[in-house]
Design a protein around this motif. Structure first.
Motif, mmCIF file in Angstrom:
data_model
loop_
_atom_site.group_PDB
_atom_site.id
_atom_site.type_symbol
_atom_site.label_atom_id
_atom_site.label_comp_id
_atom_site.label_asym_id
_atom_site.label_seq_id
_atom_site.Cartn_x
_atom_site.Cartn_y
_atom_site.Cartn_z
ATOM 1 N N ALA B 459 44.863 28.784 75.201
ATOM 2 C CA ALA B 459 44.480 30.028 75.871
ATOM 3 C C ALA B 459 45.620 30.535 76.746
ATOM 4 O O ALA B 459 45.920 31.737 76.781
ATOM 5 N N ALA B 460 46.305 29.591 77.403
ATOM 6 C CA ALA B 460 47.414 29.977 78.280
ATOM 7 C C ALA B 460 48.536 30.639 77.493
ATOM 8 O O ALA B 460 49.111 31.649 77.900
ATOM 9 N N LYS B 461 48.824 30.068 76.319
ATOM 10 C CA LYS B 461 49.892 30.636 75.485
ATOM 11 C C LYS B 461 49.559 32.064 75.089
ATOM 12 O O LYS B 461 50.411 32.953 75.129
ATOM 13 N N ILE B 462 48.293 32.271 74.730
ATOM 14 C CA ILE B 462 47.907 33.610 74.289
ATOM 15 C C ILE B 462 48.024 34.587 75.461
ATOM 16 O O ILE B 462 48.515 35.712 75.303
ATOM 17 N N ARG B 463 47.627 34.109 76.626
ATOM 18 C CA ARG B 463 47.757 34.976 77.812
ATOM 19 C C ARG B 463 49.214 35.347 78.052
ATOM 20 O O ARG B 463 49.522 36.433 78.503
ATOM 21 N N ASP B 464 50.135 34.405 77.696
ATOM 22 C CA ASP B 464 51.566 34.686 77.859
ATOM 23 C C ASP B 464 52.098 35.595 76.756
ATOM 24 O O ASP B 464 53.297 35.801 76.643
ATOM 25 N N GLY B 465 51.212 36.049 75.862
ATOM 26 C CA GLY B 465 51.666 36.991 74.826
ATOM 27 C C GLY B 465 51.893 36.375 73.466
ATOM 28 O O GLY B 465 52.288 37.061 72.523
ATOM 29 N N LYS B 466 51.683 35.047 73.336
ATOM 30 C CA LYS B 466 51.878 34.435 72.015
ATOM 31 C C LYS B 466 50.597 34.597 71.181
ATOM 32 O O LYS B 466 49.784 33.686 71.061
ATOM 33 N N VAL B 467 50.474 35.822 70.641
ATOM 34 C CA VAL B 467 49.247 36.202 69.927
ATOM 35 C C VAL B 467 48.987 35.289 68.716
ATOM 36 O O VAL B 467 47.845 34.997 68.371
ATOM 37 N N ALA B 468 50.072 34.798 68.098
ATOM 38 C CA ALA B 468 49.925 33.980 66.893
ATOM 39 C C ALA B 468 49.109 32.724 67.171
ATOM 40 O O ALA B 468 48.455 32.191 66.271
ATOM 41 N N ALA B 469 49.135 32.259 68.408
ATOM 42 C CA ALA B 469 48.408 31.040 68.748
ATOM 43 C C ALA B 469 46.895 31.221 68.633
ATOM 44 O O ALA B 469 46.142 30.249 68.594
ATOM 45 N N ALA B 470 46.453 32.477 68.560
ATOM 46 C CA ALA B 470 45.018 32.749 68.454
ATOM 47 C C ALA B 470 44.395 32.081 67.246
ATOM 48 O O ALA B 470 43.200 31.762 67.231
ATOM 49 N N GLY B 471 45.218 31.840 66.196
ATOM 50 C CA GLY B 471 44.730 31.204 64.969
ATOM 51 C C GLY B 471 43.998 29.900 65.250
ATOM 52 O O GLY B 471 42.953 29.627 64.644
ATOM 53 N N ALA B 472 44.542 29.116 66.183
ATOM 54 C CA ALA B 472 43.929 27.818 66.482
ATOM 55 C C ALA B 472 42.529 27.998 67.054
ATOM 56 O O ALA B 472 41.610 27.244 66.734
ATOM 57 N N LEU B 473 42.364 29.031 67.893
ATOM 58 C CA LEU B 473 41.043 29.277 68.483
ATOM 59 C C LEU B 473 40.075 29.829 67.442
ATOM 60 O O LEU B 473 38.909 29.458 67.423
ATOM 61 N N VAL B 474 40.585 30.711 66.556
ATOM 62 C CA VAL B 474 39.731 31.240 65.474
ATOM 63 C C VAL B 474 39.213 30.066 64.648
ATOM 64 O O VAL B 474 38.023 29.965 64.344
ATOM 65 N N GLY B 475 40.131 29.134 64.369
ATOM 66 C CA GLY B 475 39.756 27.954 63.586
ATOM 67 C C GLY B 475 38.644 27.172 64.265
ATOM 68 O O GLY B 475 37.691 26.753 63.606
ATOM 69 N N ALA B 476 38.779 27.009 65.590
ATOM 70 C CA ALA B 476 37.778 26.242 66.320
ATOM 71 C C ALA B 476 36.411 26.936 66.248
ATOM 72 O O ALA B 476 35.377 26.288 66.070
ATOM 73 N N VAL B 477 36.422 28.272 66.366
ATOM 74 C CA VAL B 477 35.166 29.024 66.303
ATOM 75 C C VAL B 477 34.551 28.908 64.911
ATOM 76 O O VAL B 477 33.341 28.690 64.763
ATOM 77 N N MET B 478 35.402 29.021 63.883
ATOM 78 C CA MET B 478 34.892 28.930 62.508
ATOM 79 C C MET B 478 34.241 27.574 62.289
ATOM 80 O O MET B 478 33.198 27.459 61.647
ATOM 81 N N LYS B 479 34.908 26.553 62.829
ATOM 82 C CA LYS B 479 34.387 25.199 62.666
ATOM 83 C C LYS B 479 33.022 25.078 63.351
ATOM 84 O O LYS B 479 32.061 24.560 62.781
ATOM 85 N N ALA B 480 32.971 25.612 64.565
ATOM 86 C CA ALA B 480 31.730 25.516 65.342
ATOM 87 C C ALA B 480 30.588 26.276 64.664
ATOM 88 O O ALA B 480 29.424 25.896 64.785
ATOM 89 N N THR B 481 30.925 27.363 63.931
ATOM 90 C CA THR B 481 29.865 28.159 63.289
ATOM 91 C C THR B 481 29.715 27.785 61.812
ATOM 92 O O THR B 481 29.110 28.524 61.055
ATOM 93 N N ARG B 482 30.261 26.676 61.416
ATOM 94 C CA ARG B 482 30.217 26.200 60.026
ATOM 95 C C ARG B 482 30.684 27.284 59.057
ATOM 96 O O ARG B 482 30.085 27.506 57.995
ATOM 97 N N GLY B 483 31.758 27.963 59.456
ATOM 98 C CA GLY B 483 32.376 28.922 58.544
ATOM 99 C C GLY B 483 31.682 30.265 58.463
ATOM 100 O O GLY B 483 32.081 31.132 57.697
ATOM 101 N N GLN B 484 30.611 30.443 59.211
ATOM 102 C CA GLN B 484 29.835 31.663 59.033
ATOM 103 C C GLN B 484 30.289 32.833 59.888
ATOM 104 O O GLN B 484 29.770 33.932 59.756
#
Lengths: 98, 499
Positions: B459-484
């Protein structure tokens, strides 16, 4: 018209799986020559402008529709066979031992 | 049987130029035999589809099957041949019990079709033109079983049994002119030719041309000549090669064997050879010396066949689109490369893709599923694509659900897998498993917040402008929602929160 040679008779005999003795080869060569000579008389009349005939009737395209017609029963089919086995025609050994 | 050390393929090709001739027999799919009304149905009990004509009983007379002639003309036209204005059948005399008449009714110097060609596409897309010498009509032989010898072979058999159900089934024999100039690609050309011919025959609807059922059989004639020589070498004739792969292997083996014989100063015997599927080798059969003499003569019991020019023109006009033309058209319509098209062909995916498109899917989606998920599944299970337990309509439905946004790619794959596993149709699977893309912000928001809380450094990296790091968080959300989760919306939510 060249005659039928003894060698040609031997060749034909081989193709027909006939075993002929030496004197039979001469005998049949002579007989076949007589037949060929008799038939050859046709060529005295058939000139260049007469095409060879393979069928006496001037017909073409005699065909039947692709419709199944009754076959013989296996028993009928095999009725005239000298030998049958497993509902099949039984024939003697085709090739000898090599 | 002498064992020979084959010459390595490249070496053989470095020294010699192969010349091939291919003879293909196609059993027509007519209802009846060529010269009588007996059925051609496969699998009937022995000698139950025979009559006086096909048994050659005295006094019987043959009559030509009209569909047999029509099929022959269609094949001739599809192979760019000239069609004879007048031609006859001929007796090919030979003494062998597979033909009860002691001759095969065939055509000799007056084939119904001649002087054609077939363009075949090789694996890299190169087109090779194979010249056709002739296509003629004839009849199949009976089936022999050899009894008393080892493993049913004719050698050593005490006697043989004959079933004449197959005797008289219409055959078209298609003979190429010598195929020259293929070089190292000769075996590939042979295979591609037989494959293309099979497609043509099927497109015409005159035969199923199933090689595994003996409906299409290939003889491979092959000779070698030293580079630069015009004159052909002595050929061998490998008989009854009955799969596409075997055609290629037989040609390859014969090239290597001929080279070995010639390199040792030997000469090739003109003979027939038998091909062995197990190891791809060939062994000697009958020697074809000059004693072979079929004493052909015109068949006196049949009148000539004279296809009228009008009829030929009608048949020509009614020919279906040829497979090569069709493939080129589809490739153009789908806008894909030669390579992509080739893999579609190799996968046998043309028909499933077309049916999926017909069921409403866009072409690229149909192709994507059949060439991706489904091809992989077919590979793993060793099944043909067309035989998978999913219908083109079901694939189209999945594609529709994706397009509507109710499934994402990942969920769609799950649905496909479930359908393949027999869980029912796509809608049933979606309902049962409760699969649906969640794009509702309130439902996603909690998962996004959790992911941010659990990954403070990201989250800190993204706040610093490293938008590409958002992928890791998207992945975590997808995992938590079983891909839905709707991944695109998740990313937006993350970026909004960490902006």
């Amino acid at each position: 018209m060249p005659g039928i040679t003894r060698e040609e008779v031997a060749h034909l005999a081989r193709l027909s799986r006939l075993e002929l003795k030496a004197e039979e080869l001469d005998h049949f060569a002579e007989q076949l020559n007589d037949i060929v000579d008799a038939v050859a008389r046709v060529s005295e009349i058939a000139a260049e402008d007469v095409p060879p005939t393979s069928h006496p009737l001037p017909l073409t395209n005699v065909m039947r529709p692709d419709v199944v017609r009754p076959s013989l029963t296996p028993a009928e089919a095999l009725a005239g066979a000298p030998a049958a086995e497993e509902q099949r025609f039984r024939v003697p050994q085709i090739l000898g031992e090599d | 049987m002498s064992v020979i050390d084959l010459v390595p393929y490249d070496e053989a090709l470095a020294a010699y130029d192969p010349v091939m001739g291919l003879e293909v027999h196609v059993e027509l799919g007519t209802a009846t035999k060529m010269f009588c009304g007996c059925s051609t149905e496969l699998g009937a009990e022995p000698n139950s589809q025979v009559c006086p004509t096909c048994l050659g009983l005295p006094g019987s007379l043959p009559v030509v099957n009209a569909v047999g002639v029509e099929s022959a003309v269609k094949i001739g036209l599809a192979l760019n041949c000239e069609i004879a204005e007048w031609c006859r059948f001929a007796r090919k005399n030979y003494f062998y019990p597979d033909m009860p008449k002691n001759f095969q009714t065939s055509q000799y110097d007056e084939p119904i079709a001649f002087n054609g060609y077939l363009d075949v596409t090789l694996e890299d897309g190169e087109v090779f033109r194979v010249q056709i010498e002739r296509a003629h009509m004839e009849e199949d032989t009976g089936k022999s079983s050899h009894i008393g010898g080892a493993t049913g072979r004719i050698h050593g058999a005490s006697h043989s049994l004959l079933d004449y159900n197959r005797a008289g089934i219409p055959l078209i024999e298609i003979v190429t002119k010598p195929i020259e100039g293929a070089g190292e690609r000769a075996p590939e050309v042979a295979k591609a030719y037989v494959a293309e011919l099979r497609e043509v025959i099927r497109a015409l609807g005159v035969s199923e041309a199933r090689m595994d059922k003996g409906q299409m059989r290939c003889d491979v004639n092959l000779s070698l000549r030293p580079h630069g020589r015009e004159e052909f070498g002595t050929r061998s004739e490998t008989k009854n090669v009955n799969s596409l792969r075997s055609v290629e292997r037989a040609a390859r083996f014969e090239i290597q064997r001929h080279a070995a014989v010639l390199n040792e100063g030997g000469s090739i015997v003109q003979e027939t050879r038998h091909f062995h599927e197990e190891d791809g080798s060939t062994t000697a059969g009958r020697i074809k010396d000059n004693a072979e003499d079929y004493r052909y003569f015109p068949e006196p019991d049949l009148v000539p066949v004279a296809p009228s020019r009008e009829w030929v023109a009608e048949l020509r006009a009614a020919l279906p689109e040829m497979p090569r033309v069709r493939r080129e058209r589809l490739q153009g319509e789908w806008g894909i490369s030669d390579l992509e098209m080739q893999s579609v062909l190799n996968a046998g995916a043309i028909e499933p893709i077309l049916e999926t498109i017909a069921a409403g899917a866009p072409a690229d989606q149909a192709r994507k599923w059949w060439m991706g998920e489904l091809a992989r599944h077919a590979n793993e299970t060793g099944a043909e694509l067309g035989a998978l337990p999913i219908t083109p309509a079901q694939v189209a439905r999945v594609s529709e659900l994706v397009a509507a946004g109710s499934l994402n790619d990942k969920l769609a794959r799950q649905v496909i897998e479930a359908v393949l596993a027999g869980e029912g149709g796509p809608d049933e699977v979606v309902a049962k498993r409760g699969l649906a893309v969640v794009s509702d912000d309130s439902a996603l928001g909690a998962a996004v917040d959790e992911a941010i809380a659990a990954n403070p450094d990201v989250a800190a990296k993204i706040r610093d402008g490293k938008v590409a790091a958002a992928g890791a968080l998207v992945g975590a959300v997808m995992k938590a929602t079983r891909g839905q989760a709707d991944a695109a919306r998740v990313k937006e939510l993350i970026l909004e929160r960490l902006a």
